[in-house]
Each structure stands twice: as structure tokens, then as C-alpha cells.
Enzyme design. Structure first.
Site, PDB file in Angstrom:
ATOM      1  N   TYR A 102     -32.228  -4.179   8.405  1.00 42.87           N
ATOM      2  CA  TYR A 102     -31.026  -2.607   9.381  1.00 42.87           C
ATOM      3  C   TYR A 102     -32.200  -2.682  10.009  1.00 42.87           C
ATOM      4  O   TYR A 102     -31.290  -1.648  11.799  1.00 42.87           O
ATOM      5  CB  TYR A 102     -30.557  -2.116   8.621  1.00 42.87           C
ATOM      6  CG  TYR A 102     -31.187  -1.649   7.394  1.00 42.87           C
ATOM      7  CD1 TYR A 102     -32.684  -0.961   7.627  1.00 42.87           C
ATOM      8  CD2 TYR A 102     -31.033  -1.605   6.366  1.00 42.87           C
ATOM      9  CE1 TYR A 102     -33.276   0.230   6.784  1.00 42.87           C
ATOM     10  CE2 TYR A 102     -31.505  -1.331   5.098  1.00 42.87           C
ATOM     11  CZ  TYR A 102     -33.341  -0.513   5.149  1.00 42.87           C
ATOM     12  OH  TYR A 102     -33.807   0.122   4.706  1.00 42.87           O
ATOM     13  N   ARG A 149     -40.877   0.415  -0.479  1.00 48.24           N
ATOM     14  CA  ARG A 149     -40.591   2.024   0.180  1.00 48.24           C
ATOM     15  C   ARG A 149     -42.290   2.692  -0.217  1.00 48.24           C
ATOM     16  O   ARG A 149     -42.817   3.970   0.166  1.00 48.24           O
ATOM     17  CB  ARG A 149     -38.914   2.153   0.113  1.00 48.24           C
ATOM     18  CG  ARG A 149     -39.332   4.366   1.008  1.00 48.24           C
ATOM     19  CD  ARG A 149     -38.072   4.669   0.580  1.00 48.24           C
ATOM     20  NE  ARG A 149     -38.307   5.871  -0.307  1.00 48.24           N
ATOM     21  CZ  ARG A 149     -37.682   6.452   1.529  1.00 48.24           C
ATOM     22  NH1 ARG A 149     -37.617   5.984   2.378  1.00 48.24           N
ATOM     23  NH2 ARG A 149     -38.570   7.997   1.516  1.00 48.24           N
ATOM     24  N   LYS A 209     -22.098   9.429   2.047  1.00 43.24           N
ATOM     25  CA  LYS A 209     -21.686   8.960   1.101  1.00 43.24           C
ATOM     26  C   LYS A 209     -20.823   8.881   0.030  1.00 43.24           C
ATOM     27  O   LYS A 209     -19.927  10.043   0.603  1.00 43.24           O
ATOM     28  CB  LYS A 209     -23.028   9.684  -0.277  1.00 43.24           C
ATOM     29  CG  LYS A 209     -24.667   9.324   0.930  1.00 43.24           C
ATOM     30  CD  LYS A 209     -25.325   8.705  -0.196  1.00 43.24           C
ATOM     31  CE  LYS A 209     -26.024   8.786  -1.114  1.00 43.24           C
ATOM     32  NZ  LYS A 209     -26.526   8.325  -2.283  1.00 43.24           N
ATOM     33  N   LYS A 257     -24.235   1.061   4.059  1.00 45.71           N
ATOM     34  CA  LYS A 257     -24.987   1.361   3.196  1.00 45.71           C
ATOM     35  C   LYS A 257     -25.495   0.833   2.186  1.00 45.71           C
ATOM     36  O   LYS A 257     -24.653   1.097   1.474  1.00 45.71           O
ATOM     37  CB  LYS A 257     -25.041   2.917   3.159  1.00 45.71           C
ATOM     38  CG  LYS A 257     -26.796   3.640   2.391  1.00 45.71           C
ATOM     39  CD  LYS A 257     -26.114   4.965   2.841  1.00 45.71           C
ATOM     40  CE  LYS A 257     -27.638   5.431   2.626  1.00 45.71           C
ATOM     41  NZ  LYS A 257     -28.440   5.532   1.157  1.00 45.71           N
ATOM     42  N   GLU A 274     -22.610   1.335   9.853  1.00 42.67           N
ATOM     43  CA  GLU A 274     -22.749   0.028   8.698  1.00 42.67           C
ATOM     44  C   GLU A 274     -22.544   0.267   7.897  1.00 42.67           C
ATOM     45  O   GLU A 274     -22.650   1.520   7.397  1.00 42.67           O
ATOM     46  CB  GLU A 274     -24.409  -0.483   9.209  1.00 42.67           C
ATOM     47  CG  GLU A 274     -25.101  -0.920  10.375  1.00 42.67           C
ATOM     48  CD  GLU A 274     -26.212  -0.916  10.601  1.00 42.67           C
ATOM     49  OE1 GLU A 274     -27.825  -0.776   9.715  1.00 42.67           O
ATOM     50  OE2 GLU A 274     -27.118  -0.800  11.834  1.00 42.67           O
ATOM     51  N   PHE A 307     -31.196 -32.255   0.006  1.00 40.93           N
ATOM     52  CA  PHE A 307     -31.777 -31.467   0.360  1.00 40.93           C
ATOM     53  C   PHE A 307     -32.837 -31.420  -0.868  1.00 40.93           C
ATOM     54  O   PHE A 307     -34.208 -31.089  -1.096  1.00 40.93           O
ATOM     55  CB  PHE A 307     -31.477 -30.017  -0.075  1.00 40.93           C
ATOM     56  CG  PHE A 307     -31.983 -28.620  -0.076  1.00 40.93           C
ATOM     57  CD1 PHE A 307     -32.152 -28.333   1.463  1.00 40.93           C
ATOM     58  CD2 PHE A 307     -33.012 -27.745  -1.165  1.00 40.93           C
ATOM     59  CE1 PHE A 307     -33.105 -26.921   2.172  1.00 40.93           C
ATOM     60  CE2 PHE A 307     -33.494 -27.274  -0.758  1.00 40.93           C
ATOM     61  CZ  PHE A 307     -33.763 -26.699  -0.082  1.00 40.93           C
ATOM     62  N   ASP A 360     -26.642  -0.912  -1.620  1.00 33.78           N
ATOM     63  CA  ASP A 360     -27.038   0.198  -2.172  1.00 33.78           C
ATOM     64  C   ASP A 360     -28.432  -0.799  -2.895  1.00 33.78           C
ATOM     65  O   ASP A 360     -27.951  -1.323  -4.445  1.00 33.78           O
ATOM     66  CB  ASP A 360     -26.254   0.299  -3.203  1.00 33.78           C
ATOM     67  CG  ASP A 360     -26.840   1.615  -4.294  1.00 33.78           C
ATOM     68  OD1 ASP A 360     -27.419   1.521  -4.012  1.00 33.78           O
ATOM     69  OD2 ASP A 360     -26.005   2.068  -4.893  1.00 33.78           O
ATOM     70  N   CYS A 395     -31.545   8.817 -40.391  1.00 32.92           N
ATOM     71  CA  CYS A 395     -32.534   8.543 -41.761  1.00 32.92           C
ATOM     72  C   CYS A 395     -31.588  10.332 -43.136  1.00 32.92           C
ATOM     73  O   CYS A 395     -32.686  10.645 -43.317  1.00 32.92           O
ATOM     74  CB  CYS A 395     -34.273   8.695 -42.000  1.00 32.92           C
ATOM     75  SG  CYS A 395     -34.150   9.852 -40.433  1.00 32.92           S
ATOM     76  N   CYS A 440     -34.899  14.507 -34.381  1.00 29.21           N
ATOM     77  CA  CYS A 440     -35.523  13.989 -35.699  1.00 29.21           C
ATOM     78  C   CYS A 440     -36.948  14.038 -35.958  1.00 29.21           C
ATOM     79  O   CYS A 440     -37.625  13.665 -35.552  1.00 29.21           O
ATOM     80  CB  CYS A 440     -34.905  12.628 -36.663  1.00 29.21           C
ATOM     81  SG  CYS A 440     -35.037  11.776 -38.138  1.00 29.21           S
ATOM     82  N   GLU A 462     -32.519  -3.718   3.742  1.00 27.76           N
ATOM     83  CA  GLU A 462     -31.675  -3.787   1.383  1.00 27.76           C
ATOM     84  C   GLU A 462     -31.956  -4.952   0.850  1.00 27.76           C
ATOM     85  O   GLU A 462     -31.421  -5.478   1.473  1.00 27.76           O
ATOM     86  CB  GLU A 462     -31.171  -3.085   1.828  1.00 27.76           C
ATOM     87  CG  GLU A 462     -31.233  -2.024   0.312  1.00 27.76           C
ATOM     88  CD  GLU A 462     -31.532  -0.655   0.271  1.00 27.76           C
ATOM     89  OE1 GLU A 462     -31.931  -0.257   1.720  1.00 27.76           O
ATOM     90  OE2 GLU A 462     -31.185  -0.011  -0.946  1.00 27.76           O
ATOM     91  N   CYS A 470     -29.449  14.155 -38.960  1.00 23.83           N
ATOM     92  CA  CYS A 470     -29.993  12.727 -38.414  1.00 23.83           C
ATOM     93  C   CYS A 470     -28.940  11.316 -38.906  1.00 23.83           C
ATOM     94  O   CYS A 470     -29.183  11.607 -40.408  1.00 23.83           O
ATOM     95  CB  CYS A 470     -31.908  12.203 -38.876  1.00 23.83           C
ATOM     96  SG  CYS A 470     -31.990  10.997 -38.126  1.00 23.83           S
ATOM     97  N   CYS A 485     -38.072   7.682 -39.648  1.00 26.30           N
ATOM     98  CA  CYS A 485     -36.911   7.134 -39.212  1.00 26.30           C
ATOM     99  C   CYS A 485     -37.194   5.427 -38.479  1.00 26.30           C
ATOM    100  O   CYS A 485     -37.321   5.071 -37.709  1.00 26.30           O
ATOM    101  CB  CYS A 485     -36.675   7.847 -38.566  1.00 26.30           C
ATOM    102  SG  CYS A 485     -34.993   8.620 -37.637  1.00 26.30           S
TER     103      CYS A 485
HETATM  104  S1  IVH Z   1     -31.761   2.896   8.267  1.00 29.81           S
HETATM  105  C1  IVH Z   1     -34.920   6.269   8.906  1.00 29.81           C
HETATM  106  N1  IVH Z   1     -30.080   1.422   7.755  1.00 29.81           N
HETATM  107  O1  IVH Z   1     -30.384   4.271   2.115  1.00 29.81           O
HETATM  108  C2  IVH Z   1     -34.115   5.336   7.578  1.00 29.81           C
HETATM  109  N2  IVH Z   1     -30.817   2.169   5.443  1.00 29.81           N
HETATM  110  O2  IVH Z   1     -32.259   7.160   2.602  1.00 29.81           O
HETATM  111  C3  IVH Z   1     -33.710   3.953   8.835  1.00 29.81           C
HETATM  112  N3  IVH Z   1     -30.027   1.971   3.296  1.00 29.81           N
HETATM  113  O3  IVH Z   1     -34.090   3.422   1.204  1.00 29.81           O
HETATM  114  C4  IVH Z   1     -32.491   3.329   7.753  1.00 29.81           C
HETATM  115  N4  IVH Z   1     -28.420   0.559   4.087  1.00 29.81           N
HETATM  116  O4  IVH Z   1     -33.068   1.660   2.456  1.00 29.81           O
HETATM  117  C5  IVH Z   1     -30.781   2.114   6.729  1.00 29.81           C
HETATM  118  N5  IVH Z   1     -27.353  -0.158   7.010  1.00 29.81           N
HETATM  119  C6  IVH Z   1     -28.718   0.763   6.565  1.00 29.81           C
HETATM  120  C7  IVH Z   1     -29.307   0.917   5.517  1.00 29.81           C
HETATM  121  C8  IVH Z   1     -29.854   1.946   4.837  1.00 29.81           C
HETATM  122  C9  IVH Z   1     -29.657   1.052   2.956  1.00 29.81           C
HETATM  123  C10 IVH Z   1     -31.231   2.899   2.864  1.00 29.81           C
HETATM  124  C11 IVH Z   1     -32.551   2.346   3.540  1.00 29.81           C
HETATM  125  C12 IVH Z   1     -33.163   4.557   2.903  1.00 29.81           C
HETATM  126  C13 IVH Z   1     -31.754   4.930   2.556  1.00 29.81           C
HETATM  127  C14 IVH Z   1     -32.127   5.320   3.511  1.00 29.81           C
END
Ligand code: IVH
Length: 597
Positions: free
Chosen positions: A223, A135, A314, A114, A112, A36, A116, A411, A426, A171, A408, A432
Site C-alpha cells: 500500500y 513495524r 474503522k 484497511k 482503499e 512448474f 487486517d 480442585c 485458586c 500488510e 475452585c 490444582c
Molecule cells: S497506509 C502512515 N494503507 O493500518 C501510515 N495502512 O495505522 C500509512 N493498514 O498498521 C499506512 N491497510 O499496516 C495504509 N491500505 C492501507 C492499509 C494500512 C492496513 C494498516 C497499516 C498500519 C495501520 C495504520
């Protein structure tokens, strides 16, 4: 001959893009790394020789290298909404019931992870990555295409039967292994480490040097699809199609995504990931449940902020009890004192916690926190864990109420607390050490003077070597002074001197922010620069004139007056003026074109 080269470049580009996809997205490489690299090198050579034939989707663009000072702000074609959040299973059950009530027939849900990280919108035209937008505020985002190009799992060229033009969202996240390696390396270089993968992912996306982004190893799960006349009936169908075009989409076999018709199915997914998330190679902060059918999604519609066809569950913040060993105090660059709880180390949500922020004196008093107490520590979405309470049953009889620091820790100056403010500070801002260093660090930081070649570590080193003790000293550094310092090679010294000289063109409003007058943040600095136009008129401004300015009230006006009242500060400004920094607003900024660079 020339046409032959054009074809060769095209073929090599396509071949390498395919290898990239096999390696990064499918994890099924079909060539050795060596082969590669050889192919990539060949393409690089040819592109150098025949730049006119280099394609914009070339894998050679993934190594980055372009420096972008400005991120353009661009409107989203489709607003980037957020999801409504819930922390309880009852909310999820309500969501499912409401959805079932509002639409006819049985609903299929897609569950799915979420992820982070940092949301990204990618636009593809004719199969090629055209634009990547963060965003931002949801209606406008920052254009970070050059940086996003360096992410290996984001295809530059699609394959298969893709729509002519569409947007795909996902994401961008920092894989945990890459994050640990980065921090390991930073520690070795004596650089401050990063707090968490999420913030570091979004920070990385906004770096000006895409070559650095390329090295960090960000990744991306996609997503959602957006576009006109897309030929799909459901979210799941769209995601799977995107997988066939080359995108990294959640794998069903790893249970990263699941379809279900029942609330039990949804709950099982939640329960599974509530435990299993700790074994993932990336962080998730919950799970997302979406109505699968596009028709049904449309029927359910949106509220002002979020779709009614989706909800996020969450995970609850995790908490644990541990012993409070001591309370120490940190001094920030403006002299603000932050009390810190030093804890007996405990494992919490995958990391060892040794310290937690205590915010201020009121917080300590409210919790009646005492050294020796067993305290509850929580790690939520925040970066730093919090102490949220005391286990009174375990308090020893001889425990002593906490007396907040009076002097402080650095100092020994007597601490002040302004009426109505939570924080002690301080007041010794010119004597300081952490304040002196902090002020200089702020001055050179990216958002302020952005001095290339001079980082926080070097500032501390220069201060300790007695070479600088205020920001004007930075402009008087010479190469001869720098060279004897540890880790300072000829090239670093040159870069530093050059970076310092280059910073003299930084606009007035930014210099004003960089000087670090208490309460004068970026926005206020802008307003002041627009209003007073020159440093001379700002120095002469009275309290009454200051509070006339939009967004400036008593607190800021008094702070500005106090700042210029001090002889040392006036001398400092005079020296900076002598060194040629900008102390007058220029045409561009006068007209309100204050785009951040
Ligand atoms: S769908 C209308 N799917 O979560 C919004 N969002 O508040 C549709 N996020 O910042 C979003 N994983 O970037 C969706 N599987 C997932 C996600 C996801 C993370 C984030 C997204 C956004 C926040 C939604």
C-alpha cells in the site's frame, strides 16, 4: 560446461519467478502445476550440484527451511507511522473539509481497504528483495526476511522499470480459507486452534522455522512506496507502477481501490465495503482514505504520530443479543480464575459465538448478569467476544442474582481475592491440575525454555499418564517411558529427549521467567537476573533487598518471597540445578546484551 550451468540456473530462476508471478499475483498461470514442479525440481537439483551459482532470488528459497533463532532489530529508514482512526462518518467529513481547506485546488482521494494483518516494510535493491522489517515500535522493527521470502505473492525479483533502491510497505495477512484449513488440521492433531487470522499472521511471521511459515500460506497487499527521487506524482500512480514490477496491489476492477473527488464518493465506498467485507477472502477492519497527490500530501504533512493526509474509517463492532445459558470458571496457570459466559450460539460477524469472556466478579456484578438473561454480545477488534449488557426488559421474574464461585471448579479449594485486585485465584498452586499443567506448559513454551519436540498437548498427555507433575520431572523422562504413549513414535521420543537436554543451555533470566513465579514476567525476570546474578542470592534475598531492584514493588517482592518460602519450590529448584540448568547469569547477559532469541 560450468558456465552453461550458470546460465541455465539463471534462466530457470527467471522463468520460475515469472510463472510464480503469473500464478500468484495475476491468477493467470501459463504452465501446468506439474510442469512448474518439474522445472522447480530441476532447478533444485542444479543448485545442489552447483551451489556457487544459486541466486539469492531463487524460487527454491520460498520453501523455507532455515531456522532463525534471532530476529535482528533494525532501524526503519523511514519511520513507520500509524493512521488516525475514526469510527464515525462525521469524522470522515471533517477530515475531507479540513484537507480541502488546507490545500489549494480540488483534492483527489484514494479509498482503499484497511487490511487486517501485520504491517511489513520491504526493501528492494537492484530489483531484488533485500530486507523485510516488521513495524516493531515504529522506529525499529524485527528483520523477518527469511520468513517473508516464503510468501508467494511477494516478488523476490522485480521486472519492468523499477527504481534502483526503494521500500514498499504493505500488510501481510492470513487468507480466511488458509486460516480455516490450519485450524481444521490443528483440531485433527489435537492441537489448540488459533483465535483469529490477524494475530496468527503476526505470530506466523515470527516463527523460527521458515518452512512452517511457507506451509501456512500467508499473503500480502502492498500500500505505499518510499524512497528518494521516485518518479511518481501520486500515490495511485506509484501503486500501479508497483503492480507492473510484480507486486500484488489492490485491483480497481474488484473495487479494492477507488479514486474520487467528493465526500459522496468516499461515503459510497465506505457503505459498499461495510456490507461487502463479509464476502472477502480476507479480513479488513475498515477502509483508508488518502490524499492522492504527493505534493498535496507534503503540504498537509504529519502530526507526531500520523499523516494529516490520510485517515482510517474503522467499521463498528457488531453486536447481537443472545441467551446466557450458564457461567463457568476457568483456571489459568497462575490460578487466576476467569469467568466465562456460555451462550446460546449466534452468528456474529461471520463466526458462531458460543462463549464470551466476563473478565472478573466486578464485571458480572456491574452488569448484574444472571443466568437466563438475554445479553448483548459484541465483537470488536478483540479476539474474544465481550458481553456488554443485559436486556432488562426480557429478564424473567424468577431470575436469581449470580453468586460468584467460592471454590475452585477444578480442585475445590476456597478461592482468594487479594485486596485491590479484580481477579479471584485458586491458591492451591501445587495441587490444582490446570495449574500444574499450565505451569509446565508455560515452562516449555517458546518464550521460556523453548523445548523442541514437546508441546502443550504432550505435556497434558504426560501428566495424565502420571509421568510428570512438575517441571523437574521433565528432565527425568526416559525414552522407555515415552514409547508406550499414544502418538509417540520413536522419532518423536528422540526429539523430545533431545529438546529437553538442549534446553539446559537456556540462560538464567529465561529459566527464571519459565519457572513461573507469579508476577515475574519476562522483563522482571531480566531485571532480577541482572541484579542478583545467581539463583542462590535470589533465594536468600530479603523483602527489602528485593524492592530495591528497579521495577520491583511490594506485589512482586512478596510473591517471590512466598514462592521460595514453600519447601516444594526449593526442592524443585534444587532438582533443576542438579539437572544442569542455568542458574547463574552468563557474561553475555551480564553485559546487558539481552536480545531476545
Ligand atoms: S497506509 C502512515 N494503507 O493500518 C501510515 N495502512 O495505522 C500509512 N493498514 O498498521 C499506512 N491497510 O499496516 C495504509 N491500505 C492501507 C492499509 C494500512 C492496513 C494498516 C497499516 C498500519 C495501520 C495504520
Amino acid at each position: 560446461m560450468m558456465d552453461g550451468m550458470k546460465d541455465k540456473i539463471k534462466d530457470l530462476t527467471a522463468l520460475l519467478n515469472l510463472h510464480n508471478y503469473n500464478y500468484y499475483v495475476l491468477s493467470e498461470p501459463t504452465v501446468s502445476d506439474f510442469d512448474f514442479d518439474m522445472l522447480l525440481e530441476e532447478l533444485q537439483k542444479l543448485e545442489k550440484q552447483f551451489p556457487q551459482y544459486a541466486l539469492s532470488n531463487s524460487p527454491t528459497t520460498r520453501v523455507g527451511g532455515g531456522i532463525s533463532k534471532n530476529f535482528k532489530t533494525v532501524s526503519h529508514r523511514y519511520p513507520m507511522l500509524s493512521l488516525s482512526n475514526s469510527y464515525s462518518k462525521e469524522d470522515i467529513a471533517d477530515f475531507e473539509k479540513r484537507a480541502q481547506k488546507l490545500v489549494d485546488g480540488d483534492i483527489e482521494f484514494v479509498c482503499e481497504l484497511k487490511y487486517d494483518g501485520c504491517a511489513i516494510g520491504l526493501t528492494y535493491k537492484d530489483g531484488m528483495l533485500d530486507q523485510a522489517l516488521t513495524r516493531g515500535d515504529g522506529s525499529k522493527g524485527e528483520e523477518v526476511t527469511a520468513n517473508v521470502r516464503t510468501i508467494r505473492t511477494i516478488p523476490l525479483q522485480l521486472h519492468g522499470d523499477y527504481p534502483k533502491e526503494f521500500e514498499i510497505r504493505g500488510e501481510i495477512y492470513f487468507p480466511l480459507e488458509k486460516f480455516a484449513a490450519l485450524n481444521h488440521q490443528r483440531k485433527a492433531n489435537n492441537e489448540p486452534t488459533f483465535m483469529n487470522p490477524r494475530n496468527t499472521a503476526s505470530g506466523t511471521l515470527k516463527l523460527h522455522d521458515s518452512a512452517v511459515v511457507a506451509q501456512r500460506g500467508l499473503d500480502c497487499y502492498l500500500y505505499s512506496l518510499h524512497g528518494e527521487g521516485l518518479p511518481f506524482k501520486s500515490h495511485f500512480e506509484g501503486l500501479n507502477a508497483a503492480g507492473t514490477w510484480g507486486f500484488k496491489v489492490p485491483q480497481e476492477e474488484k473495487q479494492f481501490v477507488k479514486r474520487t473527488n467528493s465526500i459522496e464518493g468516499i461515503m459510497a465506498f465506505i457503505d459498499y465495503w461495510d456490507l461487502e467485507r463479509h464476502h472477502l477472502p480476507f479480513e479488513i477492519d475498515g477502509i483508508v482514505i488518502k490524499v492522492n497527490s504527493y505534493d498535496k500530501q507534503q503540504e498537509l504533512g504529519f502530526t507526531a504520530k500520523s499523516p494529516r493526509w490520510a485517515i482510517a474509517y474503522k467499521f463498528k463492532a457488531e453486536r447481537i443479543a443472545t441467551k446466557l445459558l450458564s457461567i463457568t470458571y476457568q483456571v489459568g496457570r497462575t490460578g487466576a480464575i476467569t469467568p466465562v459466559a456460555n451462550l446460546s450460539p449466534v452468528l456474529l460477524a461471520g463466526t458462531t459465538v458460543k462463549r464470551a469472556s466476563l473478565h472478573n466478579a466486578d464485571q458480572i456484578e456491574k452488569l448484574d448478569l444472571r443466568v437466563g438473561d438475554w445479553v448483548y454480545v459484541e465483537k470488536g477488534g478483540e479476539i474474544i467476544p465481550k458481553v456488554i449488557g443485559v436486556d432488562m426488559d426480557q429478564r424473567s421474574e424468577d431470575s436469581i442474582p449470580t453468586k460468584y464461585a467460592s471454590n475452585c471448579p477444578e480442585c475445590d479449594t476456597v478461592l482468594h481475592r487479594n485486596e485491590g485486585e479484580a481477579q479471584h485465584y485458586c491458591p492451591n498452586d501445587i495441587g490444582c491440575p490446570p495449574q500444574i499443567i499450565g505451569k509446565m506448559e508455560h515452562f516449555i513454551s517458546r518464550k521460556a525454555m523453548d523445548i523442541d519436540g514437546l508441546g502443550a498437548e504432550t505435556v497434558a498427555q504426560l501428566y495424565e499418564a502420571g509421568l510428570i507433575s512438575n517441571v523437574a520431572d521433565i528432565y527425568e523422562l526416559t525414552k522407555d517411558q515415552l514409547l508406550p504413549l499414544e502418538r509417540m513414535a520413536e522419532k518423536s521420543a528422540d526429539n523430545l529427549i533431545y529438546g529437553v537436554a538442549a534446553s539446559k543451555t537456556i540462560p538464567f533470566e529465561t529459566v527464571l521467567f519459565g519457572i513461573g513465579i507469579r508476577y515475574v514476567g519476562e522483563t522482571v525476570a531480566k531485571k532480577i537476573a541482572q541484579h542478583f546474578k545467581t539463583m542462590d542470592s535470589l533465594v536468600l534475598a530479603s523483602y527489602e533487598e528485593l524492592i530495591e531492584v528497579d521495577e520491583i514493588g511490594d506485589r512482586i517482592a512478596s510473591s517471590i518471597i512466598d514462592f521460595f518460602h514453600l519447601e516444594e519450590n526449593r526442592v524443585l529448584i534444587d532438582r533443576l540445578i542438579e539437572h544442569g540448568l542455568q542458574f547463574k547469569i552468563d557474561e553475555e547477559h551480564l553485559n546487558g546484551m539481552t536480545d531476545k532469541y
